[in-house]
Design a protein around this motif. Sequence first.
Motif, PDB file in Angstrom:
ATOM      1  N   ILE A  10       0.820  -1.211   0.000  1.00 44.20           N
ATOM      2  CA  ILE A  10       0.000   0.000   0.000  1.00 44.20           C
ATOM      3  C   ILE A  10       0.854   1.261   0.000  1.00 44.20           C
ATOM      4  N   GLY A  11       2.173   1.100   0.173  1.00 45.70           N
ATOM      5  CA  GLY A  11       3.084   2.251   0.147  1.00 45.70           C
ATOM      6  C   GLY A  11       2.981   3.139   1.362  1.00 45.70           C
ATOM      7  N   ASP A  12       2.690   2.555   2.525  1.00 42.39           N
ATOM      8  CA  ASP A  12       2.496   3.319   3.767  1.00 42.39           C
ATOM      9  C   ASP A  12       3.818   3.428   4.526  1.00 42.39           C
ATOM     10  N   ILE A  13       4.476   4.574   4.405  1.00 43.99           N
ATOM     11  CA  ILE A  13       5.774   4.764   5.075  1.00 43.99           C
ATOM     12  C   ILE A  13       5.593   4.861   6.588  1.00 43.99           C
ATOM     13  N   GLY A  14       4.499   5.493   7.039  1.00 40.34           N
ATOM     14  CA  GLY A  14       4.244   5.596   8.477  1.00 40.34           C
ATOM     15  C   GLY A  14       4.114   4.226   9.123  1.00 40.34           C
ATOM     16  N   TYR A  15       3.402   3.333   8.436  1.00 38.95           N
ATOM     17  CA  TYR A  15       3.245   1.962   8.948  1.00 38.95           C
ATOM     18  C   TYR A  15       4.593   1.251   8.989  1.00 38.95           C
ATOM     19  N   LEU A  16       5.438   1.530   7.991  1.00 35.59           N
ATOM     20  CA  LEU A  16       6.781   0.937   7.951  1.00 35.59           C
ATOM     21  C   LEU A  16       7.575   1.322   9.189  1.00 35.59           C
ATOM     22  N   HIS A  17       7.566   2.593   9.539  1.00 35.11           N
ATOM     23  CA  HIS A  17       8.334   3.041  10.701  1.00 35.11           C
ATOM     24  C   HIS A  17       7.745   2.518  12.009  1.00 35.11           C
ATOM     25  N   LYS A  18       6.441   2.330  12.025  1.00 31.36           N
ATOM     26  CA  LYS A  18       5.816   1.748  13.212  1.00 31.36           C
ATOM     27  C   LYS A  18       6.314   0.317  13.426  1.00 31.36           C
ATOM     28  N   LEU A  19       6.415  -0.432  12.311  1.00 27.85           N
ATOM     29  CA  LEU A  19       6.909  -1.810  12.400  1.00 27.85           C
ATOM     30  C   LEU A  19       8.382  -1.835  12.806  1.00 27.85           C
ATOM     31  N   LEU A  20       9.138  -0.865  12.318  1.00 33.10           N
ATOM     32  CA  LEU A  20      10.553  -0.785  12.696  1.00 33.10           C
ATOM     33  C   LEU A  20      10.711  -0.451  14.171  1.00 33.10           C
ATOM     34  N   THR A  21       9.780   0.316  14.725  1.00 34.20           N
ATOM     35  CA  THR A  21       9.813   0.641  16.156  1.00 34.20           C
ATOM     36  C   THR A  21       9.553  -0.610  16.982  1.00 34.20           C
TER      37      THR A  21
END
Length: 435
Positions: free
Chosen positions: A11-22
């Motif tokens: 979906i191209g969600d960068i915010g979700y990506l950083h949440k997963l990295l956290t």
Amino acid sequence: MVARLLEAAQIGDIGYLHKLLTENPFILNNTALFSSENPLHIASIAGHLDFVREILRLKLEFANEINQDGFSPMHMAAARGHIEIVQELMKVDSRLCRLEGKEKKTPLHCAAIKGRAEVVSVMLLCCPNCIEDVTIQGETALHLAVKMNQFQAVNALLDLIRELNREGVLNLKDELGNTILHLAAWKKRRQVIELFLGSRIINSGILEVNAKNNSGLTALDLLLIFPSEAGDTEITEILRGVGPMRAKDISLSPMSSFQSANQNSAFSTPEICQTEQSNLVDYFKFKKGRDSPSEARISPPGGVWEDSYMPDQSNNTKAIIRKAHYAGESILATSGPIAFALFVLFNTIGLSVSLFMIHILTSRFPLQFELQMCIVAMYFTYNTALINMSPDEMKLYVVLVTVILSSLTPIIAKFIRLHAKKIGEFVVDMIHCVI
């Protein structure tokens, strides 16, 4: 967790990506353990430019990874025509457009196959050497674009080849020895051939119009040996305007005499002709691994009786249970005459149309007499076999179908083809009337 990461890429969600990295700082490192694709594969094929940039910032090495299907992120972006993502990946390393995947296909090959002209231009301008890359079949991007009839990609490739002074690739051959002109003639790509003429590539002498493939055939040979219903005459005239020749004419031409200057001309010509004929025959030979083997046999469903049997007329019960038959007769004809009649009808139509198509497609085949002998022999072998394996009460029907119907099949097929629209409308009207 990895599934959620790939979902974020989809979906191209960068915010979700950083949440997963956290939640898990090592999630990008663990991707290879649980999936054959990384987030960059998914984002590249989906066309999410910003997500691609972020992944490249976090994990640059993802750009070089090949998935289980043999594709890198660059392969996927090139095939889908995502020009901005291709440019972003080229910034990482221009050599990514030469990354070999399945069957040694590069991203440039994928772009050519799909006709992505803009992607082709970007790749060649950033990495001119990629034009020389070939697949496992020895095909360049230009071979693939011509084969797949991607005219815009061919046009872009030709323009850049001239601009980059890479005209030598125009004469590269695939594993069968075919140049791009061989493919254009074989596939009846008139527009491509006209493009060669319009760009003055053929007239400049750069493109070898009389190059021979591994079977000793020129582009003109392929055009004439494999005729189609329309367009061949125009293509032939276009080609003849720039001086192409058939292989046999080249062999007999004085221009080729330098190849045998130290040989007696009285003996060299027959030898060359014999070589050309051998190559032509070899072109149509069965090759293991290339052609699908099959077993040809004339045998109706159920086989034939292995013994003869005449029931005792005094025992009516037994006579009803087991019918009279002779060895070699069709079992299906004895047990199910209607089914056998339908088998004979449709099988005969199939064979007749097949032989008719072979005759049409090989009308300019050089060994015409020998081929016609084979077709006639197959025709009479089939008729004789079916007639002899039919019971006496069905022989007349089989003779009518295999001899008369099969002889009329070409005429019937032509009639149906010419009046297909009217026949279709008639059938639809009949169905409406019944309903």
